[in-house]
Write a protein that holds these residues in place. Structure first.
Motif, PDB file in Angstrom:
ATOM      1  N   ASN A 289       1.233  -1.128   0.366  1.00 28.60           N
ATOM      2  CA  ASN A 289      -0.344   0.174  -0.249  1.00 28.60           C
ATOM      3  C   ASN A 289       1.098   1.205  -0.042  1.00 28.60           C
ATOM      4  O   ASN A 289       0.407   2.589  -0.497  1.00 28.60           O
ATOM      5  CB  ASN A 289      -0.628   0.055   0.942  1.00 28.60           C
ATOM      6  CG  ASN A 289      -2.297  -0.942   0.929  1.00 28.60           C
ATOM      7  OD1 ASN A 289      -2.402  -1.521  -0.119  1.00 28.60           O
ATOM      8  ND2 ASN A 289      -2.592  -1.415   2.237  1.00 28.60           N
ATOM      9  N   HIS A 290       1.963   1.341   0.938  1.00 27.74           N
ATOM     10  CA  HIS A 290       3.490   2.421   1.012  1.00 27.74           C
ATOM     11  C   HIS A 290       3.889   2.208   0.161  1.00 27.74           C
ATOM     12  O   HIS A 290       3.834   3.256  -1.006  1.00 27.74           O
ATOM     13  CB  HIS A 290       3.890   2.233   1.835  1.00 27.74           C
ATOM     14  CG  HIS A 290       4.927   3.110   2.059  1.00 27.74           C
ATOM     15  ND1 HIS A 290       4.708   4.469   1.164  1.00 27.74           N
ATOM     16  CD2 HIS A 290       5.899   3.322   2.854  1.00 27.74           C
ATOM     17  CE1 HIS A 290       6.016   5.428   2.081  1.00 27.74           C
ATOM     18  NE2 HIS A 290       6.472   4.770   2.212  1.00 27.74           N
TER      19      HIS A 290
ATOM     20  N   THR B 100       2.707   1.664  -3.077  1.00 23.77           N
ATOM     21  CA  THR B 100       1.690   2.224  -4.479  1.00 23.77           C
ATOM     22  C   THR B 100       1.408   4.033  -3.744  1.00 23.77           C
ATOM     23  O   THR B 100       0.880   4.687  -5.549  1.00 23.77           O
ATOM     24  CB  THR B 100       0.243   1.388  -4.065  1.00 23.77           C
ATOM     25  OG1 THR B 100       0.363  -0.376  -4.218  1.00 23.77           O
ATOM     26  CG2 THR B 100      -1.009   1.476  -5.132  1.00 23.77           C
ATOM     27  N   GLU B 101       1.264   3.962  -3.407  1.00 26.04           N
ATOM     28  CA  GLU B 101       1.064   5.516  -2.972  1.00 26.04           C
ATOM     29  C   GLU B 101       2.374   6.409  -3.498  1.00 26.04           C
ATOM     30  O   GLU B 101       1.757   7.427  -3.817  1.00 26.04           O
ATOM     31  CB  GLU B 101       0.854   6.044  -1.467  1.00 26.04           C
ATOM     32  CG  GLU B 101      -0.664   5.491  -0.989  1.00 26.04           C
ATOM     33  CD  GLU B 101      -1.629   5.809  -2.160  1.00 26.04           C
ATOM     34  OE1 GLU B 101      -1.835   7.402  -2.120  1.00 26.04           O
ATOM     35  OE2 GLU B 101      -2.395   5.462  -2.356  1.00 26.04           O
ATOM     36  N   HIS B 102       3.416   6.005  -3.273  1.00 25.41           N
ATOM     37  CA  HIS B 102       4.581   6.726  -3.983  1.00 25.41           C
ATOM     38  C   HIS B 102       4.264   6.815  -4.947  1.00 25.41           C
ATOM     39  O   HIS B 102       5.276   7.341  -5.769  1.00 25.41           O
ATOM     40  CB  HIS B 102       5.685   5.483  -3.336  1.00 25.41           C
ATOM     41  CG  HIS B 102       6.841   6.185  -3.753  1.00 25.41           C
ATOM     42  ND1 HIS B 102       7.620   6.979  -3.767  1.00 25.41           N
ATOM     43  CD2 HIS B 102       8.117   5.355  -4.905  1.00 25.41           C
ATOM     44  CE1 HIS B 102       9.173   7.692  -4.300  1.00 25.41           C
ATOM     45  NE2 HIS B 102       8.922   6.241  -5.144  1.00 25.41           N
ATOM     46  N   LEU B 103       3.761   5.419  -5.498  1.00 24.07           N
ATOM     47  CA  LEU B 103       4.041   5.365  -7.108  1.00 24.07           C
ATOM     48  C   LEU B 103       2.942   6.076  -7.757  1.00 24.07           C
ATOM     49  O   LEU B 103       3.337   6.107  -9.019  1.00 24.07           O
ATOM     50  CB  LEU B 103       4.366   3.734  -7.907  1.00 24.07           C
ATOM     51  CG  LEU B 103       5.474   3.358  -7.298  1.00 24.07           C
ATOM     52  CD1 LEU B 103       5.031   1.206  -8.461  1.00 24.07           C
ATOM     53  CD2 LEU B 103       6.151   3.818  -8.580  1.00 24.07           C
ATOM     54  N   LYS B 104       2.568   6.249  -6.993  1.00 21.25           N
ATOM     55  CA  LYS B 104       0.972   7.414  -7.886  1.00 21.25           C
ATOM     56  C   LYS B 104       1.801   8.834  -8.205  1.00 21.25           C
ATOM     57  O   LYS B 104       1.411   9.497  -8.931  1.00 21.25           O
ATOM     58  CB  LYS B 104      -0.238   7.129  -6.570  1.00 21.25           C
ATOM     59  CG  LYS B 104      -0.690   5.889  -7.119  1.00 21.25           C
ATOM     60  CD  LYS B 104      -2.118   7.084  -5.608  1.00 21.25           C
ATOM     61  CE  LYS B 104      -3.164   5.222  -5.875  1.00 21.25           C
ATOM     62  NZ  LYS B 104      -4.217   5.513  -4.947  1.00 21.25           N
ATOM     63  N   ASN B 105       2.657   9.266  -7.069  1.00 20.16           N
ATOM     64  CA  ASN B 105       3.353  10.535  -7.433  1.00 20.16           C
ATOM     65  C   ASN B 105       4.547  10.324  -8.647  1.00 20.16           C
ATOM     66  O   ASN B 105       5.017  11.645  -8.684  1.00 20.16           O
ATOM     67  CB  ASN B 105       3.052  10.931  -5.820  1.00 20.16           C
ATOM     68  CG  ASN B 105       2.790  11.299  -4.954  1.00 20.16           C
ATOM     69  OD1 ASN B 105       1.270  11.485  -5.341  1.00 20.16           O
ATOM     70  ND2 ASN B 105       2.085  11.135  -3.613  1.00 20.16           N
ATOM     71  N   ASN B 106       5.623   9.425  -8.013  1.00 19.16           N
ATOM     72  CA  ASN B 106       6.429   9.024  -9.024  1.00 19.16           C
ATOM     73  C   ASN B 106       6.100   8.530  -9.680  1.00 19.16           C
ATOM     74  O   ASN B 106       7.073   7.425  -9.703  1.00 19.16           O
ATOM     75  CB  ASN B 106       7.399   8.867  -7.826  1.00 19.16           C
ATOM     76  CG  ASN B 106       7.903   9.601  -7.065  1.00 19.16           C
ATOM     77  OD1 ASN B 106       8.020  11.162  -7.047  1.00 19.16           O
ATOM     78  ND2 ASN B 106       7.717   9.291  -5.550  1.00 19.16           N
ATOM     79  N   ARG B 107       5.376   8.741 -11.322  1.00 18.54           N
ATOM     80  CA  ARG B 107       5.230   7.165 -12.556  1.00 18.54           C
ATOM     81  C   ARG B 107       6.354   6.713 -12.877  1.00 18.54           C
ATOM     82  O   ARG B 107       6.605   5.612 -12.984  1.00 18.54           O
ATOM     83  CB  ARG B 107       4.574   7.953 -12.879  1.00 18.54           C
ATOM     84  CG  ARG B 107       3.231   8.094 -12.581  1.00 18.54           C
ATOM     85  CD  ARG B 107       2.037   9.016 -13.637  1.00 18.54           C
ATOM     86  NE  ARG B 107       3.024  10.180 -13.903  1.00 18.54           N
ATOM     87  CZ  ARG B 107       2.635  10.862 -15.631  1.00 18.54           C
ATOM     88  NH1 ARG B 107       1.782  10.065 -16.489  1.00 18.54           N
ATOM     89  NH2 ARG B 107       3.436  12.150 -15.744  1.00 18.54           N
TER      90      ARG B 107
ATOM     91  N   GLU C 281       8.843   0.470  -8.409  1.00 18.19           N
ATOM     92  CA  GLU C 281       7.648  -0.424  -9.428  1.00 18.19           C
ATOM     93  C   GLU C 281       8.017  -2.121  -9.334  1.00 18.19           C
ATOM     94  O   GLU C 281       7.208  -3.011  -9.350  1.00 18.19           O
ATOM     95  CB  GLU C 281       7.648  -0.331 -10.840  1.00 18.19           C
ATOM     96  CG  GLU C 281       6.469  -0.631 -11.413  1.00 18.19           C
ATOM     97  CD  GLU C 281       6.209  -0.207 -13.192  1.00 18.19           C
ATOM     98  OE1 GLU C 281       5.556  -0.861 -13.953  1.00 18.19           O
ATOM     99  OE2 GLU C 281       7.150   1.225 -13.617  1.00 18.19           O
TER     100      GLU C 281
END
Length: 89
Positions: free
Chosen positions: A37-38, A40-47, A53
């Motif tokens: 979950n953590h 996933t939230e990081h990847l929402k901001n840093n694609r 990933e």
């Protein structure tokens, strides 16, 4: 740091057999879910963070293998942890 000693203890106390029981399947699955979950939230901001990933995909695979093991050995514990954590099948 998002994963402190106290956070780990609460995760293992809630989902495992105790706060020092770090080897139970439910505790490890809950810890992996928290980390997933953590990330996933990081990847929402840093694609474009491809290293994160890749580690996310590896974590999902580890959690899946633990869930498969738990499903094979004890289906009631598997269903309980799936329902409690809100993991899709």
């Amino acid at each position: 740091m998002y994963l402190t000693k106290e956070v780990k203890e609460t995760i293992f106390e809630k989902h495992g057999k105790g706060k020092t029981d770090t080897g139970s399947s439910e505790g490890q699955i809950a810890l992996f879910t928290h980390r997933i979950n953590h990330l996933t939230e990081h990847l929402k901001n840093n694609r474009k963070d491809f290293n994160t990933e890749r580690s996310l995909v590896k974590l999902v695979g580890k959690r899946r293998s633990l869930l498969d093991y738990l499903k094979k050995t004890d289906i009631t514990r598997y269903r309980a942890i799936i329902k409690e954590l809100g993991i899709r099948k």
